[in-house]
Design an enzyme around this catalytic site. Sequence first.
Site, PDB file in Angstrom:
ATOM      1  N   GLY A 138      80.170  78.471  51.130  1.00 45.15           N
ATOM      2  CA  GLY A 138      80.280  78.938  49.743  1.00 45.15           C
ATOM      3  C   GLY A 138      81.588  78.563  49.061  1.00 45.15           C
ATOM      4  N   HIS A 181      75.575  67.184  45.275  1.00 50.42           N
ATOM      5  CA  HIS A 181      75.216  66.410  46.461  1.00 50.42           C
ATOM      6  C   HIS A 181      76.433  65.576  46.871  1.00 50.42           C
ATOM      7  CE1 HIS A 181      72.665  64.337  49.282  1.00 50.42           C
ATOM      8  NE2 HIS A 181      73.144  63.191  48.835  1.00 50.42           N
ATOM      9  N   GLU A 189      62.048  65.337  42.869  1.00 49.59           N
ATOM     10  CA  GLU A 189      62.439  64.264  43.773  1.00 49.59           C
ATOM     11  C   GLU A 189      63.743  64.658  44.470  1.00 49.59           C
ATOM     12  OE1 GLU A 189      63.336  59.557  43.168  1.00 49.59           O
ATOM     13  OE2 GLU A 189      62.711  60.761  41.473  1.00 49.59           O
TER      14      GLU A 189
HETATM   15  C1  GRF Z   1      78.968  70.618  49.921  1.00 45.14           C
HETATM   16  O1  GRF Z   1      79.491  69.450  50.486  1.00 45.14           O
HETATM   17  C2  GRF Z   1      77.810  70.269  49.028  1.00 45.14           C
HETATM   18  O2  GRF Z   1      77.954  69.042  48.397  1.00 45.14           O
HETATM   19  C3  GRF Z   1      76.679  70.204  50.013  1.00 45.14           C
HETATM   20  O3  GRF Z   1      76.934  71.231  50.930  1.00 45.14           O
HETATM   21  C4  GRF Z   1      78.330  71.511  50.958  1.00 45.14           C
HETATM   22  C5  GRF Z   1      78.482  72.955  50.640  1.00 45.14           C
HETATM   23  O4  GRF Z   1      79.745  73.445  50.830  1.00 45.14           O
HETATM   24  N1  GRF Z   1      75.420  70.279  49.329  1.00 45.14           N
HETATM   25  P1  GRF Z   1      80.104  74.926  50.395  1.00 45.14           P
HETATM   26  O5  GRF Z   1      79.076  75.873  51.045  1.00 45.14           O
HETATM   27  O6  GRF Z   1      80.074  75.018  48.902  1.00 45.14           O
HETATM   28  O7  GRF Z   1      81.465  75.178  50.958  1.00 45.14           O
END
Ligand code: GRF
Length: 221
Positions: A16, A113, A147
């Site tokens: 988080g 992402h 998608e």
């Molecule tokens: C991040 O790298 C995000 O891009 C990916 O999962 C990770 C989450 O990190 N989808 P966090 O839980 O916000 O620390």
Amino acid sequence: MAERDCRIAVLISGSGSNLQAILDGCASGAIPARVALVVSNRDDAAGLARARRAGVPATVVNHRRYPDRQSFDAALQAAIEAGGADLVVLAGFMRILGSGFVRHYQGRLLNIHPSLLPKYRGLDTHQRALAAGDVEAGATVHFVTDELDGGAPVLQASVSINEGDDAAALAARVLAREHIIYPLAVRWFAEGRLRLRDGRAWLDDTPLPLCGYRYEKDAAT
Ligand code: GRF
């Protein structure tokens, strides 16, 4: 957002840290919104404690307790609706959402992402960037569509790949950039400036570049 503050639901599965960046942005006034609800699909997500520390209601909708995706999505949607969210933010949320859910929140569902989309949709993005010999990596905030990792990009930030980097080192460097661009995209949405129109992200009256606004190259607005 006109009459009242934008209300955000943040969906998490893990640490988080992106949730924290958004909570901090709301608390400082940089984001004119408030996190109304945090939902995790895992009981042990560390991000739940971040929500509670910030005084935000946090709840678990554990996918393991539902027989199929449809019923999980329905439970998730019910939790989000109870919080009255205007915007749903996926922040390290590690479940694929069904098309009914995605359609319901179309135009108000964002994800981050950890790659420079359209490169490396799916998992193991940093490992794949290293294996390909790329010179840069990064992250993309995008609207979510049916998608996987394929919706309209909003914002991208890149970092260079340095000699000797492994996936963990790269992930940490990218994550630091995520904490800048995700709050910025959420701010744009809360200000009523960011929209999804005809499959494309628009900021004010301008369509954003197909790969999203490139944070480093263009001055942030
Ligand atoms: C991040 O790298 C995000 O891009 C990916 O999962 C990770 C989450 O990190 N989808 P966090 O839980 O916000 O620390």
